[in-house]
Design a protein around this motif. Structure first.
Motif, PDB file in Angstrom:
ATOM      1  N   ARG A  70       9.241 -48.172  42.757  1.00  0.00           N
ATOM      2  CA  ARG A  70       8.226 -47.235  43.220  1.00  0.00           C
ATOM      3  C   ARG A  70       8.378 -45.929  42.440  1.00  0.00           C
ATOM      4  NH1 ARG A  70       8.539 -44.923  49.234  1.00  0.00           N
ATOM      5  NH2 ARG A  70      10.216 -43.748  48.215  1.00  0.00           N
ATOM      6  N   GLN A  71       7.257 -45.405  41.946  1.00  0.00           N
ATOM      7  CA  GLN A  71       7.297 -44.194  41.138  1.00  0.00           C
ATOM      8  C   GLN A  71       6.512 -43.063  41.783  1.00  0.00           C
ATOM      9  OE1 GLN A  71       5.804 -45.611  37.289  1.00  0.00           O
ATOM     10  NE2 GLN A  71       7.905 -45.692  36.500  1.00  0.00           N
ATOM     11  N   ARG A  72       6.990 -41.854  41.577  1.00  0.00           N
ATOM     12  CA  ARG A  72       6.255 -40.678  42.025  1.00  0.00           C
ATOM     13  C   ARG A  72       6.675 -39.474  41.175  1.00  0.00           C
ATOM     14  NH1 ARG A  72       9.500 -37.941  46.385  1.00  0.00           N
ATOM     15  NH2 ARG A  72      11.392 -39.194  46.712  1.00  0.00           N
ATOM     16  N   VAL A  73       5.811 -38.498  41.104  1.00  0.00           N
ATOM     17  CA  VAL A  73       6.084 -37.290  40.344  1.00  0.00           C
ATOM     18  C   VAL A  73       6.648 -36.233  41.284  1.00  0.00           C
ATOM     19  CG1 VAL A  73       5.080 -35.452  38.928  1.00  0.00           C
ATOM     20  CG2 VAL A  73       4.275 -37.810  38.680  1.00  0.00           C
ATOM     21  N   VAL A  74       7.746 -35.628  40.872  1.00  0.00           N
ATOM     22  CA  VAL A  74       8.390 -34.584  41.668  1.00  0.00           C
ATOM     23  C   VAL A  74       8.499 -33.317  40.829  1.00  0.00           C
ATOM     24  CG1 VAL A  74       9.692 -36.248  43.044  1.00  0.00           C
ATOM     25  CG2 VAL A  74      10.704 -35.309  40.954  1.00  0.00           C
ATOM     26  N   GLN A  84       7.755 -30.781  35.814  1.00  0.00           N
ATOM     27  CA  GLN A  84       7.447 -32.016  36.509  1.00  0.00           C
ATOM     28  C   GLN A  84       8.385 -33.116  36.017  1.00  0.00           C
ATOM     29  OE1 GLN A  84       4.832 -32.134  39.028  1.00  0.00           O
ATOM     30  NE2 GLN A  84       5.377 -29.985  38.670  1.00  0.00           N
ATOM     31  N   LEU A  86       9.244 -37.587  36.462  1.00  0.00           N
ATOM     32  CA  LEU A  86       8.872 -38.893  36.994  1.00  0.00           C
ATOM     33  C   LEU A  86      10.102 -39.527  37.635  1.00  0.00           C
ATOM     34  CD1 LEU A  86       6.715 -41.101  37.319  1.00  0.00           C
ATOM     35  CD2 LEU A  86       7.530 -42.068  35.152  1.00  0.00           C
ATOM     36  N   SER A  88      11.679 -42.760  39.492  1.00  0.00           N
ATOM     37  CA  SER A  88      11.502 -44.201  39.692  1.00  0.00           C
ATOM     38  C   SER A  88      12.601 -44.693  40.608  1.00  0.00           C
ATOM     39  CB  SER A  88      11.546 -44.946  38.350  1.00  0.00           C
ATOM     40  OG  SER A  88      10.524 -44.496  37.477  1.00  0.00           O
ATOM     41  N   GLU A  89      12.213 -45.257  41.756  1.00  0.00           N
ATOM     42  CA  GLU A  89      13.189 -45.693  42.755  1.00  0.00           C
ATOM     43  C   GLU A  89      13.091 -47.196  42.969  1.00  0.00           C
ATOM     44  OE1 GLU A  89      13.667 -42.146  45.914  1.00  0.00           O
ATOM     45  OE2 GLU A  89      11.593 -42.825  45.664  1.00  0.00           O
TER      46      GLU A  89
END
Length: 520
Positions: A70-74, A84, A86, A88-89
């Motif tokens: 699962r990816q999200r921008v933090v 910013q 990326l 990836s978990e």
């Protein structure tokens, strides 16, 4: 008999004397160029690093388990700004997972364009990955602070340690290329980092790495030996405009405080990095810290980004993921050095500092100003003649113009123009040649017409310039001996002096850069 004797005398005092004087002038310039600055004579690497096996497989590594990602921008808060990143978990891990922060190489890296394959491979293997954007407000061609950059990336490490999905005691760093000067600083300043992955790491200071890469590129391009003289004189001088202090940054002191397991990766097709010397240096440095856990892998034909062609080497992704997920068992597992046998012909070593022309600003200003002055001096004679004609017309009642009395002595204007124009053309041609060679080298290509043909052309024009100087000098001496004014009027005298002085300066600079080198 008398005619024959006069003919022989003419041959001895005419073309042959000009030829002899030209040869003497070239020899003098060659000696002067050799004495003015350092030569380039890299030391052969006599202690190769032998691989233990051709297989790059990581010993004692467990089988990789594939996870959904699962990816999200933090957002990562830095001192004075934010970037910013990326995240990836991997899903379905047994509790908090191991994690890694990616450190960019040279350029303006963002998470959209860097480390996609590497981060995805690690995340699928069960490792949380964070690819932050590179901070650019403090990063430029002239100004880079690797210690400060390490502190910036440390904020990404701190962010990972706060995440529920991450085991804070198992966070490491992946660094590529220029990042190899940053990751050891992070590791030395934060001993709690679990591991360090160095990919295509230069290890030696940037100035040494640049000279090493230039040497390899030029050898691969097949340039004439004389061009190598430009390496220490260009790389060793203070770069015009100031800045570039980072080119002498030495990461050795930080590597000697690295206690973490280290994985070093190179492609044997990467001619820009000291692929044998680098791992040997890291092994020696980490040993001082009591750390013997350095694993090295070489991938056949892979270039700087561990790619063959446009594709990243699949075995590299698998081996890297196996080494990271297998820690701590894989840290000291055999074989320590494996893969394709690397080859490094010469050492990356300190660059000799030019004794003369060390200041890049002086070199640049001298070249540009001298060329401009020569061009402007060439306009003096026609302007002066036009002014004389106007004055003559005003003074004659009938308005007719009489020929201006003031002219250069026979031959002087012709050879002065040839000298000035020729030396400027040689300078421009030499600069073009160096830029063309640099482009060929960076593209790993060669072109015989450019590499050899253009070099011969530049040197040939340079020799003709020396001949023009000889002929100008002979014209001046002959006319003075005959009582003919060489350059009547202050304007002409000054213009001639300027052309001669500026051309002499440019000839010395060209000699310094090797245009007249004769293997001296």
């Amino acid at each position: 008999m008398l005619k024959e004797a006069r003919a022989d005398e003419h041959l001895l005092t005419g073309p042959y004397r000009v030829l002899a004087s030209t040869v003497l002038g070239v020899v003098v310039l060659a000696v002067l160029g050799a004495l003015m600055g350092p030569q380039w004579d890299p030391v052969a690497l006599s202690d190769p690093l032998a691989v233990q096996t051709s297989s790059t497989q990581i010993g004692e590594a467990p089988a990789l388990v594939r996870h959904e990602v699962r990816q999200r921008v933090v957002t990562v808060q830095l001192d004075g700004t934010s970037v910013q990143a990326l995240l990836s978990e991997p899903q379905g891990t047994d509790g908090p997972a191991r994690a890694v922060v990616f450190v960019h190489g040279a350029g303006t890296g963002t998470y959209q364009e860097a480390f996609y394959e590497q981060a995805h491979a690690l995340a699928e293997a069960g490792v949380v990955t964070l690819v932050p954007d590179k901070r650019l407000d403090t990063y430029s061609l002239r100004h880079r602070d690797y210690v400060q950059m390490a502190d910036d990336y440390a904020h990404s490490v701190a962010l990972l340690r706060t995440l529920p999905s991450v085991d804070p005691d198992r966070v490491g760093v992946y660094a590529e290329s220029e990042g190899g000067w940053i990751a050891p600083v992070m590791a030395a300043n934060d001993p709690s980092l679990e591991f360090v992955v160095l990919v295509s790491s230069p290890v030696v200071p940037p100035r040494q790495q640049a000279a090493f890469a230039a040497d390899n590129y030029l050898r691969a391009t097949g340039v004439p030996h004389g061009v190598f003289r430009a390496i220490p004189r260009a790389v060793g001088m203070a770069i015009p405009g100031g800045g570039f202090e980072y080119v002498d940054f030495d990461v050795t002191t930080y590597q000697r405080r690295m206690t973490q397991p280290v994985l070093m990766v190179y492609g044997t097709g990467d001619s820009s990095m000291p692929i044998v010397q680098g791992p040997m240096q890291v092994m020696r440095d980490t040993a001082i810290a009591g750390n013997s856990d350095v694993t090295v892998r070489y991938y056949e034909g892979a270039t700087h980004g561990i790619r063959v062609g446009a594709d990243i080497v699949p075995a590299f992704l698998k081996d890297m993921a196996a080494w990271v997920t297998g820690l701590p068992q894989t840290a000291g597992a055999a074989p320590k050095v494996a893969g394709d046998q690397p080859s490094q012909t010469f050492l990356a070593m300190p660059v000799p500092e030019p004794r003369w022309l060390h200041n890049g600003d002086v070199v640049a200003v001298t070249l540009i100003a001298s060329c401009i002055v020569v061009a402007l001096a060439g306009l003096v004679a026609p302007v002066a003649r036009g002014a004389e004609v106007l004055v003559t017309r005003r003074r004659r009642p009938d308005g007719s113009a009489a020929p201006a009395a003031h002219r250069y002595a026979p031959g002087v204007a012709r050879w002065a123009a040839a000298l000035g124009a020729g030396v400027v053309v040689t300078v421009v041609g030499f600069v073009w040649y160096i830029l063309a060679i640099a482009r060929l080298a960076l593209d790993y290509t060669s072109n015989g017409w450019v590499v050899t043909g253009a070099w011969i052309a530049v040197r040939a024009v340079g020799i003709l310039v020396v001949a023009a100087a000889v002929l100008l000098f002979r014209s001046i001496v002959r006319n003075r001996a005959s009582g003919v004014p060489v350059a009547p009027g202050a304007a002409r005298a000054i213009a001639l002096a300027i052309v001669v002085a500026a051309s002499a300066i440019l000839l010395v600079v060209l000699a310094y850069w090797g245009v007249y080198q004769l293997g001296i």
